[in-house]
Design a protein around this motif. Structure first.
Motif, PDB file in Angstrom:
ATOM      1  N   GLU A 288       0.829  -1.206   0.000  1.00 14.39           N
ATOM      2  CA  GLU A 288       0.000   0.000   0.000  1.00 14.39           C
ATOM      3  C   GLU A 288       0.867   1.262   0.000  1.00 14.39           C
ATOM      4  N   ALA A 289       0.320   2.331  -0.560  1.00 16.07           N
ATOM      5  CA  ALA A 289       1.025   3.615  -0.602  1.00 16.07           C
ATOM      6  C   ALA A 289       0.786   4.354   0.710  1.00 16.07           C
ATOM      7  N   LEU A 290       1.748   4.265   1.612  1.00 17.46           N
ATOM      8  CA  LEU A 290       1.608   4.885   2.928  1.00 17.46           C
ATOM      9  C   LEU A 290       2.170   6.294   2.984  1.00 17.46           C
ATOM     10  N   GLU A 291       3.097   6.597   2.099  1.00 17.65           N
ATOM     11  CA  GLU A 291       3.800   7.869   2.206  1.00 17.65           C
ATOM     12  C   GLU A 291       2.864   9.072   2.103  1.00 17.65           C
ATOM     13  N   HIS A 292       1.805   8.949   1.311  1.00 17.83           N
ATOM     14  CA  HIS A 292       0.909  10.094   1.141  1.00 17.83           C
ATOM     15  C   HIS A 292       0.126  10.418   2.415  1.00 17.83           C
ATOM     16  N   ARG A 296       4.446  11.152  10.859  1.00 22.96           N
ATOM     17  CA  ARG A 296       5.343  12.028  11.623  1.00 22.96           C
ATOM     18  C   ARG A 296       5.898  11.237  12.807  1.00 22.96           C
ATOM     19  N   PRO A 297       6.873  10.366  12.549  1.00 25.30           N
ATOM     20  CA  PRO A 297       7.414   9.527  13.622  1.00 25.30           C
ATOM     21  C   PRO A 297       8.205  10.349  14.633  1.00 25.30           C
ATOM     22  N   LEU A 322       9.723  -1.335   6.391  1.00 29.98           N
ATOM     23  CA  LEU A 322       8.541  -0.484   6.334  1.00 29.98           C
ATOM     24  C   LEU A 322       8.686   0.718   7.264  1.00 29.98           C
ATOM     25  N   LEU A 323       9.191   0.475   8.473  1.00 28.04           N
ATOM     26  CA  LEU A 323       9.356   1.572   9.424  1.00 28.04           C
ATOM     27  C   LEU A 323      10.363   2.595   8.905  1.00 28.04           C
ATOM     28  N   ARG A 324      11.461   2.135   8.320  1.00 25.81           N
ATOM     29  CA  ARG A 324      12.431   3.077   7.758  1.00 25.81           C
ATOM     30  C   ARG A 324      11.824   3.847   6.596  1.00 25.81           C
ATOM     31  N   ARG A 325      11.021   3.158   5.804  1.00 25.00           N
ATOM     32  CA  ARG A 325      10.346   3.815   4.684  1.00 25.00           C
ATOM     33  C   ARG A 325       9.447   4.949   5.162  1.00 25.00           C
ATOM     34  N   LEU A 326       8.883   4.794   6.367  1.00 26.29           N
ATOM     35  CA  LEU A 326       8.003   5.820   6.936  1.00 26.29           C
ATOM     36  C   LEU A 326       8.773   6.870   7.735  1.00 26.29           C
ATOM     37  N   GLY A 327      10.097   6.728   7.795  1.00 23.39           N
ATOM     38  CA  GLY A 327      10.895   7.757   8.432  1.00 23.39           C
ATOM     39  C   GLY A 327      11.292   7.495   9.868  1.00 23.39           C
ATOM     40  N   PHE A 328      11.068   6.283  10.370  1.00 26.46           N
ATOM     41  CA  PHE A 328      11.422   5.969  11.752  1.00 26.46           C
ATOM     42  C   PHE A 328      12.930   5.761  11.888  1.00 26.46           C
ATOM     43  N   ASP A 329      13.456   6.158  13.034  1.00 26.32           N
ATOM     44  CA  ASP A 329      14.860   5.953  13.379  1.00 26.32           C
ATOM     45  C   ASP A 329      14.949   4.664  14.185  1.00 26.32           C
ATOM     46  N   LEU A 330      15.602   3.647  13.610  1.00 24.21           N
ATOM     47  CA  LEU A 330      15.690   2.342  14.258  1.00 24.21           C
ATOM     48  C   LEU A 330      17.074   2.120  14.837  1.00 24.21           C
ATOM     49  N   ILE A 398       2.383   2.173  16.934  1.00 25.01           N
ATOM     50  CA  ILE A 398       3.286   3.309  16.793  1.00 25.01           C
ATOM     51  C   ILE A 398       3.085   3.982  15.440  1.00 25.01           C
ATOM     52  N   VAL A 399       2.870   3.173  14.397  1.00 22.18           N
ATOM     53  CA  VAL A 399       2.580   3.721  13.071  1.00 22.18           C
ATOM     54  C   VAL A 399       1.261   4.489  13.099  1.00 22.18           C
ATOM     55  N   ASP A 400       0.263   3.926  13.752  1.00 18.16           N
ATOM     56  CA  ASP A 400      -1.045   4.592  13.846  1.00 18.16           C
ATOM     57  C   ASP A 400      -0.906   5.970  14.493  1.00 18.16           C
ATOM     58  N   GLU A 401      -0.125   6.067  15.555  1.00 20.78           N
ATOM     59  CA  GLU A 401       0.069   7.351  16.231  1.00 20.78           C
ATOM     60  C   GLU A 401       0.827   8.343  15.325  1.00 20.78           C
ATOM     61  N   ALA A 402       1.797   7.819  14.550  1.00 15.14           N
ATOM     62  CA  ALA A 402       2.544   8.691  13.654  1.00 15.14           C
ATOM     63  C   ALA A 402       1.679   9.238  12.523  1.00 15.14           C
ATOM     64  N   LEU A 403       0.612   8.516  12.183  1.00 13.54           N
ATOM     65  CA  LEU A 403      -0.290   8.955  11.120  1.00 13.54           C
ATOM     66  C   LEU A 403      -1.430   9.826  11.615  1.00 13.54           C
TER      67      LEU A 403
END
Length: 404
Positions: A288-292, A296-297, A322-330, A398-403
């Motif tokens: 799925e296209a999540l970037e759009h 905000r991680p 996926l988390l890195r793709r969304l901008g998370f620092d791992l 965590i993804v839900d909160e970032a979105l």
């Protein structure tokens, strides 16, 4: 590996399967290098190769002993050995067969039988487990520290969106997850809702069957599987495109329904269909296209990839990607292939080994100074949270909160 299976099993479906698995093994020993229990105990019989020899002896007619059973019980079924194996040995299936045969021939002491019976009577039944959990949470301040650490804190669930999209998927709500962390599937529903996908739970939802299956009650576990198939089938026929599972342990088991029920003429075809439709949530979101959605991680994460996600479902690195793709620092995690010690009911039945594994895992997770720890399985989440002050959450929350 050459075999001469005994008459009691050689012409049965289990015997034929075991024989094929045993003949695949070339006893190279690569598996011992990544076996958590072998690393802790240094005993060949507490590694995959040694356990394979023990099972082979039993299936060839040698009488098992309580010591045989102990070595098999100590296996986490983490399946790290399968990831390492160059020959593709299906070790976990051989272990299932071996454990069932040994349990029938050796039996168990009364204390072990009672413990396993009690776990089977409580864990798979949400209406029993959740009230007992709430009682434990209410009494937690009065419990000894060792017991208090085993009681996860109460967590609230956020809102579940209404079904309003043409695209629909089914969620396994399961047995213990709604009581321990009800927000996991609610967060999943909210993320999918933003992508135009409705997530719904079957009216007769419940345990996938893994708990019973791995507690000396394989027939009971398969009965749970049949009930899940019956509950999901009307939604599948109505056009649900996937069965979404957020507990990787459940996902690994449901993906094997087709194999486990292949000899059941009433369920074989439907079980195969269910397994084919089953997806871990990371598999769904990867397409799925999540970037759009402009995530905000915040804060650094350490991700613990459960054994059932990386070794059983072969999805190692997918959540991290996926988390890195969304901008998370791992944060980096050393020895990420090793088990945390949860392993279903292992933390309750083998507490000493489980706590050693947890201590090692938490040290690796905290080494990168994360603000929080993320994982993908409810058992790992609860187990790890009992050993650290850092919050441990499912990554989809965590993804839900970032979105949001």
């Amino acid at each position: 590996m050459q075999t001469q299976l005994a008459d009691f099993i050689k012409d049965t479906p289990q015997g034929r399967e075991a024989d094929a698995i045993l003949r695949t093994c070339v006893h190279c020993g690569f598996c011992t290098a990544t076996c958590p229990t072998y690393q802790l105990l240094g005993d060949e019989l507490d590694g995959p190769r040694g356990r394979i020899y023990l099972i082979k002896q039993v299936l060839e007619g040698h009488e098992p002993t309580a010591r045989t059973q102990t070595h098999l019980d100590r296996c986490l079924t983490c399946r790290s050995c399968e990831t390492t194996c160059p020959s593709g040995v299906k070790y976990h299936r051989l272990l299932d067969i071996g454990r069932e045969v040994v349990a029938g021939k050796v039996g168990r002491p009364l204390g072990q039988r009672l413990a396993r019976w009690a776990l089977r009577r409580v864990l798979p039944h949400r209406a029993r487990f959740t009230p007992l959990l709430r009682l434990g949470q209410a009494l937690a301040p009065m419990l000894p520290a060792e017991m208090r650490a085993k009681v996860p804190p109460q967590r609230a669930a956020g809102p579940w969106p209404q079904v309003r999209h043409a695209r629909r998927m089914i969620a396994l709500d399961g047995c213990v997850q709604p009581g321990i962390a009800p927000n996991i599937n609610a967060a999943t529903a909210r993320v999918l809702d933003r992508l135009g996908i409705a997530l719904e739970v079957a009216p007769a939802d419940g345990c996938c069957g893994a708990a019973s299956f791995h507690l000396d009650a394989q027939d009971e576990g398969l009965d749970f599987a049949r009930r899940r198939i019956d509950a999901w089938w009307p939604l599948i026929e109505a056009g649900a495109e996937a069965i979404v599972i957020t507990a990787s342990g459940c996902g690994a088991f449901v993906k094997e329904y087709g194999d486990l029920l292949a000899d059941d003429p009433a369920y074989a075809a439907r079980a195969a269909r269910v397994s084919a439709l089953t997806r871990d949530i990371v598999e769904v979101l990867a397409d799925e296209a999540l970037e759009h959605l402009a995530p905000r991680p915040q804060g650094r994460l350490a991700f613990h990839c459960p054994c059932t996600l990386q070794h059983a479902q072969k999805l190692s690195g997918k959540v991290e990607g996926l988390l890195r793709r969304l901008g998370f620092d791992l944060a980096p995690v050393a020895d990420a292939h090793l088990c945390c010690g949860s392993a279903g009911t292992y933390s309750l039945l083998q507490p000493e080994l489980s706590l050693q594994l947890r201590a090692n895992k938490i040290a690796a997770l905290e080494a990168g100074a994360p603000a929080a720890i993320a994982t993908a399985n409810i058992g790992c989440l609860a187990h790890l949270q009992g050993g650290t002050a850092k919050p441990v959450r499912h990554w989809i929350e965590i993804v839900d909160e970032a979105l949001a």
